[in-house]
Scaffold this motif. Structure first.
Motif, PDB file in Angstrom:
ATOM      1  N   TYR A 198      24.417 -31.737 -22.725  1.00 18.93           N
ATOM      2  CA  TYR A 198      25.024 -31.506 -23.957  1.00 18.93           C
ATOM      3  C   TYR A 198      26.421 -31.396 -23.862  1.00 18.93           C
ATOM      4  CZ  TYR A 198      20.232 -30.787 -25.229  1.00 18.93           C
ATOM      5  OH  TYR A 198      18.871 -30.742 -25.907  1.00 18.93           O
ATOM      6  N   GLY A 199      26.912 -31.644 -22.612  1.00 15.12           N
ATOM      7  CA  GLY A 199      28.519 -31.557 -22.329  1.00 15.12           C
ATOM      8  C   GLY A 199      28.996 -30.275 -22.588  1.00 15.12           C
ATOM      9  N   GLY A 200      30.203 -29.912 -22.918  1.00 18.69           N
ATOM     10  CA  GLY A 200      30.965 -28.778 -22.953  1.00 18.69           C
ATOM     11  C   GLY A 200      30.726 -28.394 -24.393  1.00 18.69           C
ATOM     12  N   GLU A 201      31.937 -27.844 -24.916  1.00 18.07           N
ATOM     13  CA  GLU A 201      32.029 -27.216 -26.209  1.00 18.07           C
ATOM     14  C   GLU A 201      33.366 -27.947 -26.828  1.00 18.07           C
ATOM     15  OE1 GLU A 201      32.008 -23.025 -26.055  1.00 18.07           O
ATOM     16  OE2 GLU A 201      30.220 -22.899 -24.853  1.00 18.07           O
ATOM     17  N   PHE A 202      33.889 -29.059 -26.405  1.00 15.95           N
ATOM     18  CA  PHE A 202      35.320 -29.250 -26.591  1.00 15.95           C
ATOM     19  C   PHE A 202      35.369 -30.150 -27.875  1.00 15.95           C
ATOM     20  CE2 PHE A 202      35.731 -28.314 -22.101  1.00 15.95           C
ATOM     21  CZ  PHE A 202      36.114 -27.146 -22.244  1.00 15.95           C
ATOM     22  N   GLY A 203      34.230 -30.911 -28.396  1.00 15.71           N
ATOM     23  CA  GLY A 203      34.494 -31.466 -29.429  1.00 15.71           C
ATOM     24  C   GLY A 203      34.476 -30.273 -30.609  1.00 15.71           C
ATOM     25  N   GLY A 204      33.975 -29.403 -30.506  1.00 15.00           N
ATOM     26  CA  GLY A 204      33.957 -28.012 -31.780  1.00 15.00           C
ATOM     27  C   GLY A 204      35.522 -27.417 -31.456  1.00 15.00           C
ATOM     28  N   VAL A 205      35.759 -27.365 -30.258  1.00 16.87           N
ATOM     29  CA  VAL A 205      37.211 -26.739 -30.094  1.00 16.87           C
ATOM     30  C   VAL A 205      38.274 -27.476 -30.548  1.00 16.87           C
ATOM     31  CG1 VAL A 205      38.724 -26.036 -27.907  1.00 16.87           C
ATOM     32  CG2 VAL A 205      36.370 -25.423 -27.733  1.00 16.87           C
ATOM     33  N   VAL A 206      38.301 -28.832 -30.242  1.00 22.20           N
ATOM     34  CA  VAL A 206      39.167 -29.772 -30.696  1.00 22.20           C
ATOM     35  C   VAL A 206      39.335 -29.727 -32.352  1.00 22.20           C
ATOM     36  CG1 VAL A 206      40.311 -32.225 -30.830  1.00 22.20           C
ATOM     37  CG2 VAL A 206      39.407 -31.001 -28.511  1.00 22.20           C
ATOM     38  N   GLU A 207      38.187 -29.905 -32.723  1.00 25.44           N
ATOM     39  CA  GLU A 207      38.186 -29.908 -34.278  1.00 25.44           C
ATOM     40  C   GLU A 207      38.613 -28.614 -34.838  1.00 25.44           C
ATOM     41  OE1 GLU A 207      34.719 -30.252 -37.835  1.00 25.44           O
ATOM     42  OE2 GLU A 207      34.188 -29.482 -35.974  1.00 25.44           O
ATOM     43  N   ARG A 208      38.350 -27.277 -34.410  1.00 25.65           N
ATOM     44  CA  ARG A 208      38.799 -26.137 -34.914  1.00 25.65           C
ATOM     45  C   ARG A 208      40.275 -26.019 -34.761  1.00 25.65           C
ATOM     46  NH1 ARG A 208      33.612 -22.105 -33.096  1.00 25.65           N
ATOM     47  NH2 ARG A 208      32.074 -23.499 -33.641  1.00 25.65           N
ATOM     48  N   PRO A 214      35.942 -25.339 -39.924  1.00 20.41           N
ATOM     49  CA  PRO A 214      36.965 -24.520 -39.777  1.00 20.41           C
ATOM     50  C   PRO A 214      37.789 -24.427 -41.127  1.00 20.41           C
ATOM     51  CG  PRO A 214      36.971 -26.938 -38.857  1.00 20.41           C
ATOM     52  CD  PRO A 214      35.697 -26.561 -39.303  1.00 20.41           C
ATOM     53  N   ALA A 215      37.549 -25.212 -42.112  1.00 23.75           N
ATOM     54  CA  ALA A 215      38.113 -25.142 -43.512  1.00 23.75           C
ATOM     55  C   ALA A 215      37.618 -23.833 -43.920  1.00 23.75           C
ATOM     56  CB  ALA A 215      37.924 -26.303 -44.347  1.00 23.75           C
ATOM     57  N   LEU A 216      36.525 -23.349 -43.831  1.00 21.08           N
ATOM     58  CA  LEU A 216      36.027 -22.134 -44.259  1.00 21.08           C
ATOM     59  C   LEU A 216      35.783 -20.905 -43.714  1.00 21.08           C
ATOM     60  CD1 LEU A 216      32.523 -23.946 -45.615  1.00 21.08           C
ATOM     61  CD2 LEU A 216      34.880 -23.633 -47.117  1.00 21.08           C
ATOM     62  N   CYS A 217      35.967 -19.842 -44.112  1.00 19.77           N
ATOM     63  CA  CYS A 217      35.942 -18.461 -43.332  1.00 19.77           C
ATOM     64  C   CYS A 217      34.672 -18.252 -42.724  1.00 19.77           C
ATOM     65  CB  CYS A 217      36.418 -17.294 -44.319  1.00 19.77           C
ATOM     66  SG  CYS A 217      36.618 -15.779 -43.521  1.00 19.77           S
ATOM     67  N   GLY A 220      35.368  -8.677 -41.151  1.00 16.68           N
ATOM     68  CA  GLY A 220      36.487  -9.488 -40.840  1.00 16.68           C
ATOM     69  C   GLY A 220      36.119 -10.947 -41.090  1.00 16.68           C
ATOM     70  N   GLY A 221      37.022 -11.904 -40.416  1.00 13.32           N
ATOM     71  CA  GLY A 221      36.574 -13.253 -40.680  1.00 13.32           C
ATOM     72  C   GLY A 221      37.700 -14.083 -39.889  1.00 13.32           C
ATOM     73  N   SER A 222      37.118 -15.289 -39.350  1.00 13.79           N
ATOM     74  CA  SER A 222      37.767 -16.037 -38.586  1.00 13.79           C
ATOM     75  C   SER A 222      37.938 -17.486 -39.175  1.00 13.79           C
ATOM     76  CB  SER A 222      37.536 -16.298 -37.026  1.00 13.79           C
ATOM     77  OG  SER A 222      36.132 -16.607 -36.946  1.00 13.79           O
ATOM     78  N   LEU A 223      38.957 -18.364 -38.645  1.00 18.50           N
ATOM     79  CA  LEU A 223      38.983 -19.739 -39.036  1.00 18.50           C
ATOM     80  C   LEU A 223      39.619 -19.722 -40.631  1.00 18.50           C
ATOM     81  CD1 LEU A 223      35.964 -21.423 -37.545  1.00 18.50           C
ATOM     82  CD2 LEU A 223      38.282 -21.533 -36.684  1.00 18.50           C
ATOM     83  N   SER A 224      39.821 -20.796 -41.206  1.00 19.62           N
ATOM     84  CA  SER A 224      40.391 -21.047 -42.537  1.00 19.62           C
ATOM     85  C   SER A 224      41.649 -20.528 -42.596  1.00 19.62           C
ATOM     86  CB  SER A 224      39.392 -20.700 -43.400  1.00 19.62           C
ATOM     87  OG  SER A 224      39.359 -19.461 -43.725  1.00 19.62           O
ATOM     88  N   VAL A 225      42.262 -20.594 -43.841  1.00 22.67           N
ATOM     89  CA  VAL A 225      43.443 -19.638 -44.163  1.00 22.67           C
ATOM     90  C   VAL A 225      43.180 -18.358 -44.091  1.00 22.67           C
ATOM     91  CG1 VAL A 225      45.113 -19.032 -46.150  1.00 22.67           C
ATOM     92  CG2 VAL A 225      44.339 -21.335 -46.014  1.00 22.67           C
ATOM     93  N   ILE A 226      42.020 -17.623 -44.373  1.00 24.82           N
ATOM     94  CA  ILE A 226      41.682 -16.386 -44.123  1.00 24.82           C
ATOM     95  C   ILE A 226      41.714 -15.966 -42.834  1.00 24.82           C
ATOM     96  CG2 ILE A 226      40.052 -14.601 -44.495  1.00 24.82           C
ATOM     97  CD1 ILE A 226      39.170 -16.192 -47.002  1.00 24.82           C
ATOM     98  N   GLY A 227      41.477 -16.735 -41.737  1.00 22.22           N
ATOM     99  CA  GLY A 227      41.650 -16.363 -40.503  1.00 22.22           C
ATOM    100  C   GLY A 227      43.116 -16.202 -40.120  1.00 22.22           C
ATOM    101  N   PHE A 228      43.877 -16.834 -40.533  1.00 23.31           N
ATOM    102  CA  PHE A 228      45.422 -16.703 -40.431  1.00 23.31           C
ATOM    103  C   PHE A 228      45.873 -15.393 -41.009  1.00 23.31           C
ATOM    104  CE2 PHE A 228      45.997 -21.146 -39.423  1.00 23.31           C
ATOM    105  CZ  PHE A 228      46.829 -20.820 -38.343  1.00 23.31           C
ATOM    106  N   HIS A 229      45.289 -15.206 -42.240  1.00 23.85           N
ATOM    107  CA  HIS A 229      45.703 -13.766 -43.127  1.00 23.85           C
ATOM    108  C   HIS A 229      45.109 -12.426 -42.137  1.00 23.85           C
ATOM    109  CE1 HIS A 229      46.079 -15.847 -47.168  1.00 23.85           C
ATOM    110  NE2 HIS A 229      47.206 -16.249 -46.224  1.00 23.85           N
ATOM    111  N   ASN A 230      44.171 -12.750 -41.626  1.00 26.84           N
ATOM    112  CA  ASN A 230      43.530 -11.516 -40.791  1.00 26.84           C
ATOM    113  C   ASN A 230      44.247 -11.456 -39.581  1.00 26.84           C
ATOM    114  OD1 ASN A 230      41.510 -10.747 -42.562  1.00 26.84           O
ATOM    115  ND2 ASN A 230      39.992 -11.971 -41.797  1.00 26.84           N
ATOM    116  N   LEU A 231      45.135 -12.357 -38.962  1.00 28.13           N
ATOM    117  CA  LEU A 231      45.762 -12.151 -37.882  1.00 28.13           C
ATOM    118  C   LEU A 231      47.322 -12.082 -38.037  1.00 28.13           C
ATOM    119  CD1 LEU A 231      43.739 -15.073 -35.671  1.00 28.13           C
ATOM    120  CD2 LEU A 231      43.988 -12.688 -35.137  1.00 28.13           C
ATOM    121  N   THR A 232      47.517 -11.748 -39.434  1.00 29.79           N
ATOM    122  CA  THR A 232      48.690 -11.135 -39.657  1.00 29.79           C
ATOM    123  C   THR A 232      48.823 -10.219 -40.716  1.00 29.79           C
ATOM    124  OG1 THR A 232      48.803 -12.910 -41.286  1.00 29.79           O
ATOM    125  CG2 THR A 232      49.900 -13.833 -39.327  1.00 29.79           C
TER     126      THR A 232
END
Length: 460
Positions: free
Chosen positions: A81-91, A423-426, A436-448
């Motif tokens: 199944y390889g690593g996880e890097f397809g998802g890493v790059v996408e996100r 990654p476009a959705l929280c 809390g929540g990660s990814l999406s615009v909301i992910g940035f808002h939670n980290l600021t």
């Protein structure tokens, strides 16, 4: 005496890697370095931070082959199944593209008299406590937006994937991210709690167990440290009367069994309308029987060992107790099931919500099927859980899925899909799944944090 963290390989029980932990004082020194460098990092142009972070992701993925073997040794995922890097790059790519809009000031007024706006400013020093089941995918959800937003990051990885943190930090720093801005750290639980309790961090992101999340909250009590907690799930699927049963069987089986069921958003319980029950059961049993349980380093293996013998024991105990209570097991023990870490995938029927296996997170290769009469019963069953991460609805009717979604106590509602992070959705949850929540615009808002500017101008 110095304490060593030891990664025990699930393949053969050998010690695969070991590292010495930092003391509280040593850890504080690393935090001080991060804090001292963070403001200069935040003052760099956003485009420059994005470029360096993307270069770090590219450097990380360049070692994909070696990392795949390493993951198999550390936590048992088959190399096929390889690593996880397809998802890493996408996100990472999505968060880089979304950064400018997500961090753009919200302007209330620009006139001859006033300038009024809300800016997003970094928290400061972020601690990421990452899990072993997807050691790169889960960590990247916070690391990338945190760095892009101008934070410094300390990464504490799980002992089971002891080397993942080193790989991440080395890749990013080799690509040009300052070494004080992104650091790997080895800590005991006690020292981690002590650091949080003494307000060393401005934001803590933890992915792991409910018990672990509770300890993080206890440590942070009274410090006003912002927390992001993803604490697992008991995710349900619902196969309605208008569902595509073939597609449902294929997707739900994979969502229950991939990574030996060690997915926070894996499907653990399925409710199916009476008319499709026998068909879905037959198809899922056939699919599960095709799995090849074995050494994850072998290309023919499709299901590796669980990451730790105690995780497998937890699942075996749940299954045994359910069978003792009347549940029916449909998969015969596979040849490579050793009674320890190598565990036969299982499907259970004749289950009920009084059983532990329908209420507690399993986090292993087992899924349960129950008949339901209609949407109302399915809704009640799906909500009858202490967790709330994702739900997978199988229907052709988007309006129907929306009506159900509005009543579901969950973070994400899928229709005709499961076990995927967009990654476009929280990415978020409720109840014991955390906050809390990660990814999406909301992910940035939670980290600021928001900072308001109200400028009054004097004109001659």
């Amino acid at each position: 005496m110095d304490k060593l963290l030891k990664c025990i390989s699930p393949i053969d029980g050998s010690v695969y890697a070991e590292r010495q932990v930092s003391s509280y004082d040593d850890a504080c020194t690393l935090v001080a370095r991060a804090r001292g460098a963070q403001k200069n990092w935040a003052m760099r142009p956003l485009a420059e931070r994005i470029r360096l972070v993307q270069a770090g992701v590219a450097r990380l993925t360049a070692d994909a082959d070696a990392t795949t073997q390493e993951l198999a040794m550390m936590m048992g995922r088959p190399v096929r199944y390889g690593g996880e890097f397809g998802g890493v790059v996408e996100r990472a790519d999505y968060m880089a593209q979304a950064a400018e809009n997500a961090l753009m000031p919200l302007v209330a007024e620009t006139s001859d008299n006033f300038e009024r706006c809300i800016r997003r400013v970094p928290h400061g020093v972020v601690l990421v406590v990452a899990p072993w089941n997807y050691p790169y995918l889960t960590a990247i959800n916070t690391i990338v937006p945190a760095l892009i937003a101008g934070n410094a990051v300390l990464l504490k990885h799980a002992t089971q994937t002891l080397l993942a943190g080193e790989r991440l930090v080395n890749a990013f720093c080799q690509a040009g991210v300052p070494s004080d801005i992104f650091q790997n750290i080895f800590l005991t639980h006690d020292v981690t709690s002590q650091l949080i309790a003494t307000r060393q961090f401005n934001f803590v992101n933890f992915t792991g167990s409910v018990a672990g999340g509770q300890e993080i909250e206890k440590a942070a009590a009274g410090t006003f440290t912002t927390l992001g907690l993803e604490l697992g799930g008991k995710d349900p699927g619902y196969v309605a009367d208008d569902a595509d049963v073939v597609a449902a069987a294929n997707t739900l089986t994979d969502a229950a069994m991939f990574n030996s069921g060690q997915c926070c958003c894996g499907i653990e319980r399925i409710y199916v309308c009476e008319q499709h029950y026998d068909d879905l059961l037959s198809r899922m049993v056939s699919l599960i029987e095709q799995y090849r349980l074995g050494n994850p380093l072998a290309l023919e293996t499709t299901l590796g060992p669980m990451a730790n013998k105690r995780f497998a024991l937890h699942v075996r105990t749940q299954i045994a107790q359910a069978i003792e209570g009347g549940a029916v097991a449909h998969i015969n023990t596979m040849p490579n099931d050793d009674g320890e870490g190598y565990l036969t995938p299982q499907l259970l029927t004749n289950v009920n919500h009084e059983m532990r296996i329908m209420r507690e997170e399993s986090f292993g290769p087992v899924v349960c099927l129950m008949k339901v009469k209609d949407d109302d019963e399915a809704l009640a069953r799906m909500n009858d859980s202490d967790y709330g991460l994702t739900v997978s609805l199988w229907t052709q009717d988007t309006a129907r899925a929306t009506r159900l979604g509005e009543q579901l106590e969950t973070g994400t509602v899928f229709m005709n899909r499961a076990d995927y992070l967009d990654p476009a959705l929280c990415w978020t949850g409720c109840k014991d799944t955390g906050r809390g929540g990660s990814l999406s615009v909301i992910g940035f808002h939670n980290l600021t944090r928001p900072q308001s500017y109200h400028f009054k101008k004097y004109t001659k």
